[in-house]
Design a protein around this motif. Structure first.
Motif, mmCIF file in Angstrom:
data_model
loop_
_atom_site.group_PDB
_atom_site.id
_atom_site.type_symbol
_atom_site.label_atom_id
_atom_site.label_comp_id
_atom_site.label_asym_id
_atom_site.label_seq_id
_atom_site.Cartn_x
_atom_site.Cartn_y
_atom_site.Cartn_z
ATOM 1 N N LEU A 121 0.826 -1.219 0.000
ATOM 2 C CA LEU A 121 0.000 0.000 0.000
ATOM 3 C C LEU A 121 0.856 1.264 0.000
ATOM 4 O O LEU A 121 0.551 2.233 -0.710
ATOM 5 N N PHE A 122 1.923 1.250 0.774
ATOM 6 C CA PHE A 122 2.829 2.413 0.779
ATOM 7 C C PHE A 122 3.462 2.604 -0.592
ATOM 8 O O PHE A 122 3.591 3.728 -1.084
ATOM 9 N N ALA A 123 3.858 1.503 -1.226
ATOM 10 C CA ALA A 123 4.457 1.585 -2.555
ATOM 11 C C ALA A 123 3.448 2.123 -3.569
ATOM 12 O O ALA A 123 3.786 2.961 -4.415
ATOM 13 N N LEU A 124 2.214 1.664 -3.478
ATOM 14 C CA LEU A 124 1.182 2.167 -4.390
ATOM 15 C C LEU A 124 0.888 3.639 -4.145
ATOM 16 O O LEU A 124 0.572 4.377 -5.090
ATOM 17 N N THR A 125 1.024 4.085 -2.927
ATOM 18 C CA THR A 125 0.877 5.512 -2.635
ATOM 19 C C THR A 125 1.987 6.299 -3.316
ATOM 20 O O THR A 125 1.736 7.390 -3.861
ATOM 21 N N ASP A 126 3.191 5.763 -3.322
ATOM 22 C CA ASP A 126 4.292 6.409 -4.039
ATOM 23 C C ASP A 126 3.993 6.476 -5.536
ATOM 24 O O ASP A 126 4.258 7.493 -6.186
ATOM 25 N N LEU A 127 3.425 5.419 -6.075
ATOM 26 C CA LEU A 127 3.053 5.397 -7.485
ATOM 27 C C LEU A 127 1.985 6.452 -7.770
ATOM 28 O O LEU A 127 2.052 7.172 -8.764
ATOM 29 N N ARG A 128 1.034 6.541 -6.891
ATOM 30 C CA ARG A 128 -0.020 7.547 -7.024
ATOM 31 C C ARG A 128 0.571 8.958 -7.063
ATOM 32 O O ARG A 128 0.139 9.813 -7.837
ATOM 33 N N GLN A 129 1.583 9.192 -6.257
ATOM 34 C CA GLN A 129 2.224 10.508 -6.225
ATOM 35 C C GLN A 129 2.904 10.819 -7.567
ATOM 36 O O GLN A 129 2.831 11.946 -8.047
ATOM 37 N N PHE A 151 1.908 9.748 -10.436
ATOM 38 C CA PHE A 151 0.817 10.093 -11.347
ATOM 39 C C PHE A 151 0.302 11.510 -11.084
ATOM 40 O O PHE A 151 -0.026 12.238 -12.022
ATOM 41 N N ARG A 152 0.236 11.895 -9.838
ATOM 42 C CA ARG A 152 -0.190 13.266 -9.511
ATOM 43 C C ARG A 152 0.773 14.293 -10.093
ATOM 44 O O ARG A 152 0.352 15.335 -10.578
ATOM 45 N N GLU A 153 2.064 13.987 -10.023
ATOM 46 C CA GLU A 153 3.081 14.919 -10.513
ATOM 47 C C GLU A 153 3.063 15.043 -12.029
ATOM 48 O O GLU A 153 3.506 16.062 -12.560
ATOM 49 N N THR A 154 2.591 14.029 -12.722
ATOM 50 C CA THR A 154 2.664 14.027 -14.180
ATOM 51 C C THR A 154 1.321 14.301 -14.856
ATOM 52 O O THR A 154 1.272 14.318 -16.089
ATOM 53 N N LYS A 155 0.268 14.495 -14.090
ATOM 54 C CA LYS A 155 -1.016 14.740 -14.737
ATOM 55 C C LYS A 155 -0.996 16.095 -15.420
ATOM 56 O O LYS A 155 -0.228 16.966 -15.005
ATOM 57 N N PRO A 156 -1.719 16.358 -16.428
ATOM 58 C CA PRO A 156 -2.760 15.513 -17.038
ATOM 59 C C PRO A 156 -2.246 14.589 -18.137
ATOM 60 O O PRO A 156 -2.988 13.750 -18.635
ATOM 61 N N THR A 157 -0.994 14.697 -18.525
ATOM 62 C CA THR A 157 -0.504 13.886 -19.643
ATOM 63 C C THR A 157 0.037 12.535 -19.205
ATOM 64 O O THR A 157 0.077 11.603 -20.000
ATOM 65 N N TYR A 158 0.485 12.431 -17.963
ATOM 66 C CA TYR A 158 1.062 11.198 -17.407
ATOM 67 C C TYR A 158 2.277 10.721 -18.199
ATOM 68 O O TYR A 158 2.565 9.535 -18.261
ATOM 69 N N LYS A 159 2.994 11.653 -18.794
ATOM 70 C CA LYS A 159 4.244 11.315 -19.486
ATOM 71 C C LYS A 159 5.354 11.252 -18.452
ATOM 72 O O LYS A 159 5.590 12.206 -17.719
ATOM 73 N N LEU A 160 6.032 10.134 -18.421
ATOM 74 C CA LEU A 160 7.070 9.907 -17.421
ATOM 75 C C LEU A 160 8.446 10.173 -18.005
ATOM 76 O O LEU A 160 8.728 9.794 -19.142
ATOM 77 N N ASN A 161 9.294 10.788 -17.195
ATOM 78 C CA ASN A 161 10.686 10.924 -17.613
ATOM 79 C C ASN A 161 11.413 9.629 -17.241
ATOM 80 O O ASN A 161 10.824 8.714 -16.656
ATOM 81 N N ASP A 162 12.679 9.534 -17.592
ATOM 82 C CA ASP A 162 13.429 8.296 -17.353
ATOM 83 C C ASP A 162 13.495 7.926 -15.873
ATOM 84 O O ASP A 162 13.350 6.756 -15.506
ATOM 85 N N GLU A 163 13.699 8.916 -15.035
ATOM 86 C CA GLU A 163 13.785 8.660 -13.593
ATOM 87 C C GLU A 163 12.452 8.151 -13.047
ATOM 88 O O GLU A 163 12.414 7.203 -12.250
ATOM 89 N N GLN A 164 11.365 8.764 -13.481
ATOM 90 C CA GLN A 164 10.038 8.336 -13.027
ATOM 91 C C GLN A 164 9.729 6.933 -13.533
ATOM 92 O O GLN A 164 9.170 6.116 -12.797
ATOM 93 N N ARG A 165 10.087 6.664 -14.776
ATOM 94 C CA ARG A 165 9.854 5.339 -15.353
ATOM 95 C C ARG A 165 10.608 4.272 -14.551
ATOM 96 O O ARG A 165 10.062 3.202 -14.242
#
Length: 60
Positions: free
Chosen positions: A13-21, A23-37
């Protein structure tokens, strides 16, 4: 349910919360940079490992 399974549930659950964060940082396009990926891969692998432990503990 074992204590180990409960601990893994919280870890997942903690890990999924990190994932959610991420997604929050990349909205509305949800394009991830290399570090996020890379972080997303690590999170998903961590959750998979936790789910494996949970499954094994519940089936024993």
């Amino acid at each position: 349910m074992s204590e180990k399974a409960v601990r893994e549930i919280f870890e997942a659950l903690f890990a999924l919360t990190d994932l959610r964060q991420i997604f929050r940082e990349t909205k509305p396009t949800y394009k991830l940079n290399d570090e996020q990926r890379k972080k997303v891969r690590e999170i998903v692998e961590s959750v998979r490992q936790s789910l494996d432990v949970i499954e094994k503990e519940l089936i024993r």
